[in-house]
Scaffold this motif. Structure first.
Motif, PDB file in Angstrom:
ATOM      1  N   LEU A 167     -25.010 -16.904  -6.814  1.00 25.33           N
ATOM      2  CA  LEU A 167     -23.961 -16.153  -6.140  1.00 25.33           C
ATOM      3  C   LEU A 167     -22.875 -17.118  -5.682  1.00 25.33           C
ATOM      4  O   LEU A 167     -23.142 -18.045  -4.915  1.00 25.33           O
ATOM      5  CB  LEU A 167     -24.544 -15.412  -4.926  1.00 25.33           C
ATOM      6  CG  LEU A 167     -23.549 -14.626  -4.070  1.00 25.33           C
ATOM      7  CD1 LEU A 167     -22.985 -13.444  -4.861  1.00 25.33           C
ATOM      8  CD2 LEU A 167     -24.223 -14.142  -2.786  1.00 25.33           C
ATOM      9  N   GLN A 212     -30.676 -13.711 -15.167  1.00 25.38           N
ATOM     10  CA  GLN A 212     -29.599 -12.802 -14.801  1.00 25.38           C
ATOM     11  C   GLN A 212     -29.355 -12.817 -13.300  1.00 25.38           C
ATOM     12  O   GLN A 212     -30.293 -12.938 -12.508  1.00 25.38           O
ATOM     13  CB  GLN A 212     -29.919 -11.382 -15.261  1.00 25.38           C
ATOM     14  CG  GLN A 212     -29.987 -11.261 -16.764  1.00 25.38           C
ATOM     15  CD  GLN A 212     -30.305  -9.846 -17.220  1.00 25.38           C
ATOM     16  OE1 GLN A 212     -30.706  -8.994 -16.448  1.00 25.38           O
ATOM     17  NE2 GLN A 212     -30.130  -9.611 -18.503  1.00 25.38           N
ATOM     18  N   ASP A 213     -28.077 -12.717 -12.926  1.00 28.49           N
ATOM     19  CA  ASP A 213     -27.680 -12.695 -11.509  1.00 28.49           C
ATOM     20  C   ASP A 213     -28.344 -13.828 -10.726  1.00 28.49           C
ATOM     21  O   ASP A 213     -28.845 -13.647  -9.623  1.00 28.49           O
ATOM     22  CB  ASP A 213     -28.032 -11.349 -10.868  1.00 28.49           C
ATOM     23  CG  ASP A 213     -27.174 -10.219 -11.389  1.00 28.49           C
ATOM     24  OD1 ASP A 213     -26.182 -10.483 -12.096  1.00 28.49           O
ATOM     25  OD2 ASP A 213     -27.501  -9.055 -11.077  1.00 28.49           O
ATOM     26  N   TRP A 214     -28.337 -15.013 -11.284  1.00 29.25           N
ATOM     27  CA  TRP A 214     -29.083 -16.145 -10.740  1.00 29.25           C
ATOM     28  C   TRP A 214     -28.374 -16.845  -9.592  1.00 29.25           C
ATOM     29  O   TRP A 214     -28.995 -17.288  -8.643  1.00 29.25           O
ATOM     30  CB  TRP A 214     -29.383 -17.122 -11.868  1.00 29.25           C
ATOM     31  CG  TRP A 214     -30.444 -18.110 -11.522  1.00 29.25           C
ATOM     32  CD1 TRP A 214     -30.282 -19.441 -11.264  1.00 29.25           C
ATOM     33  CD2 TRP A 214     -31.837 -17.853 -11.381  1.00 29.25           C
ATOM     34  NE1 TRP A 214     -31.482 -20.031 -10.987  1.00 29.25           N
ATOM     35  CE2 TRP A 214     -32.461 -19.064 -11.053  1.00 29.25           C
ATOM     36  CE3 TRP A 214     -32.625 -16.711 -11.503  1.00 29.25           C
ATOM     37  CZ2 TRP A 214     -33.828 -19.180 -10.850  1.00 29.25           C
ATOM     38  CZ3 TRP A 214     -33.991 -16.824 -11.301  1.00 29.25           C
ATOM     39  CH2 TRP A 214     -34.573 -18.052 -10.973  1.00 29.25           C
ATOM     40  N   LYS A 231     -19.744 -13.044  -6.219  1.00 27.98           N
ATOM     41  CA  LYS A 231     -20.092 -12.418  -7.491  1.00 27.98           C
ATOM     42  C   LYS A 231     -21.341 -13.097  -8.033  1.00 27.98           C
ATOM     43  O   LYS A 231     -21.502 -14.321  -7.915  1.00 27.98           O
ATOM     44  CB  LYS A 231     -18.923 -12.590  -8.475  1.00 27.98           C
ATOM     45  CG  LYS A 231     -19.116 -11.894  -9.789  1.00 27.98           C
ATOM     46  CD  LYS A 231     -17.889 -12.066 -10.680  1.00 27.98           C
ATOM     47  CE  LYS A 231     -18.197 -11.487 -12.050  1.00 27.98           C
ATOM     48  NZ  LYS A 231     -17.175 -11.815 -13.028  1.00 27.98           N
ATOM     49  N   TRP A 232     -22.215 -12.310  -8.655  1.00 26.06           N
ATOM     50  CA  TRP A 232     -23.419 -12.858  -9.270  1.00 26.06           C
ATOM     51  C   TRP A 232     -23.092 -13.406 -10.645  1.00 26.06           C
ATOM     52  O   TRP A 232     -22.316 -12.816 -11.388  1.00 26.06           O
ATOM     53  CB  TRP A 232     -24.505 -11.786  -9.381  1.00 26.06           C
ATOM     54  CG  TRP A 232     -25.063 -11.422  -8.051  1.00 26.06           C
ATOM     55  CD1 TRP A 232     -24.785 -10.316  -7.314  1.00 26.06           C
ATOM     56  CD2 TRP A 232     -25.968 -12.210  -7.271  1.00 26.06           C
ATOM     57  NE1 TRP A 232     -25.465 -10.354  -6.124  1.00 26.06           N
ATOM     58  CE2 TRP A 232     -26.208 -11.506  -6.077  1.00 26.06           C
ATOM     59  CE3 TRP A 232     -26.603 -13.431  -7.467  1.00 26.06           C
ATOM     60  CZ2 TRP A 232     -27.061 -11.989  -5.087  1.00 26.06           C
ATOM     61  CZ3 TRP A 232     -27.443 -13.906  -6.478  1.00 26.06           C
ATOM     62  CH2 TRP A 232     -27.667 -13.196  -5.316  1.00 26.06           C
ATOM     63  N   HIS A 233     -23.719 -14.538 -10.971  1.00 21.67           N
ATOM     64  CA  HIS A 233     -23.498 -15.199 -12.256  1.00 21.67           C
ATOM     65  C   HIS A 233     -24.836 -15.497 -12.920  1.00 21.67           C
ATOM     66  O   HIS A 233     -25.786 -15.910 -12.266  1.00 21.67           O
ATOM     67  CB  HIS A 233     -22.714 -16.505 -12.060  1.00 21.67           C
ATOM     68  CG  HIS A 233     -21.351 -16.289 -11.516  1.00 21.67           C
ATOM     69  ND1 HIS A 233     -20.255 -16.156 -12.307  1.00 21.67           N
ATOM     70  CD2 HIS A 233     -20.913 -16.140 -10.231  1.00 21.67           C
ATOM     71  CE1 HIS A 233     -19.190 -15.956 -11.556  1.00 21.67           C
ATOM     72  NE2 HIS A 233     -19.566 -15.941 -10.287  1.00 21.67           N
ATOM     73  N   ASP A 234     -24.873 -15.285 -14.220  1.00 20.25           N
ATOM     74  CA  ASP A 234     -26.054 -15.598 -15.015  1.00 20.25           C
ATOM     75  C   ASP A 234     -26.138 -17.105 -15.249  1.00 20.25           C
ATOM     76  O   ASP A 234     -25.153 -17.834 -15.062  1.00 20.25           O
ATOM     77  CB  ASP A 234     -25.994 -14.899 -16.375  1.00 20.25           C
ATOM     78  CG  ASP A 234     -25.991 -13.381 -16.267  1.00 20.25           C
ATOM     79  OD1 ASP A 234     -26.349 -12.851 -15.199  1.00 20.25           O
ATOM     80  OD2 ASP A 234     -25.626 -12.734 -17.263  1.00 20.25           O
TER      81      ASP A 234
END
Length: 181
Positions: free
Chosen positions: A165, A161-163, A169-172
């Motif tokens: 940026l 999760q939130d791997w 925006k954070w992306h999985d």
């Protein structure tokens, strides 16, 4: 069928003559998100990379191959480079490696060439390199890549999760694995 060749494509070592296409694809900002790139590559840096690309996978811990599209039967020796496929983070002790693929031309994506290239490299990794597993990392919104890897037997084994940026925006990111049983 040859080890790294199918009816439509072949995989071959990267050559110094591939510098122009390597330069174009590595500096294509539309794929930086999936490649983890945050700055352009100079031609000099890529030439240095090509100078060491001949090193054995056991020494270099990676292998990049060019995906060549084979032409018609009248000109079987003529090929067109359409992408790259990589083994990276090669770990011979634990018999695993990461795998990634790029079909450089959008118009050639979705035509089965990626699946053929991936299957050839999977066979090479398991039969020649005697690997136990391959893994890849794919964002949940990259549906074409998820479909491709799942079609060839990779299974989602985790979600980070939130791997990554990008675009503020954070992306999985999924981890997928293929175990050589």
């Amino acid at each position: 069928m040859e080890l790294l060749k199918s009816d439509n494509i072949s995989l071959r070592a990267i050559e110094p003559a591939d510098i122009d296409i390597l330069f174009d694809w590595e500096n294509d900002t539309s794929i930086w998100m999936v490649s983890g790139t945050i700055a352009p590559f100079s031609r000099f840096v890529l030439e240095q990379y090509l100078a060491s690309a001949h090193l054995d996978i056991y020494a270099h811990k990676q292998l990049r191959l060019v995906i060549d599209l084979l032409n018609d039967e009248e000109n079987p020796d003529e090929t067109i480079p359409i992408g790259f496929i990589d083994l990276f983070d090669f770990d011979p002790k634990n018999k695993r490696a990461g795998i990634g693929i790029l079909i450089g031309d959008n118009e050639l994506r979705g035509k089965g060439y990626g699946a053929q290239a991936l299957q050839l490299l999977i066979n090479y990794a398991f039969k020649t390199l005697d690997l136990h597993q391959l893994y890849c990392n794919i964002t949940p919104d990259n549906e074409p890549s998820l479909h491709l890897f799942k079609k060839l037997g990779f299974e989602i084994t985790g979600l980070k999760q939130d791997w990554n940026l990008y675009d503020n925006k954070w992306h999985d990111e999924y981890t997928l694995q293929l175990i050589n049983k």
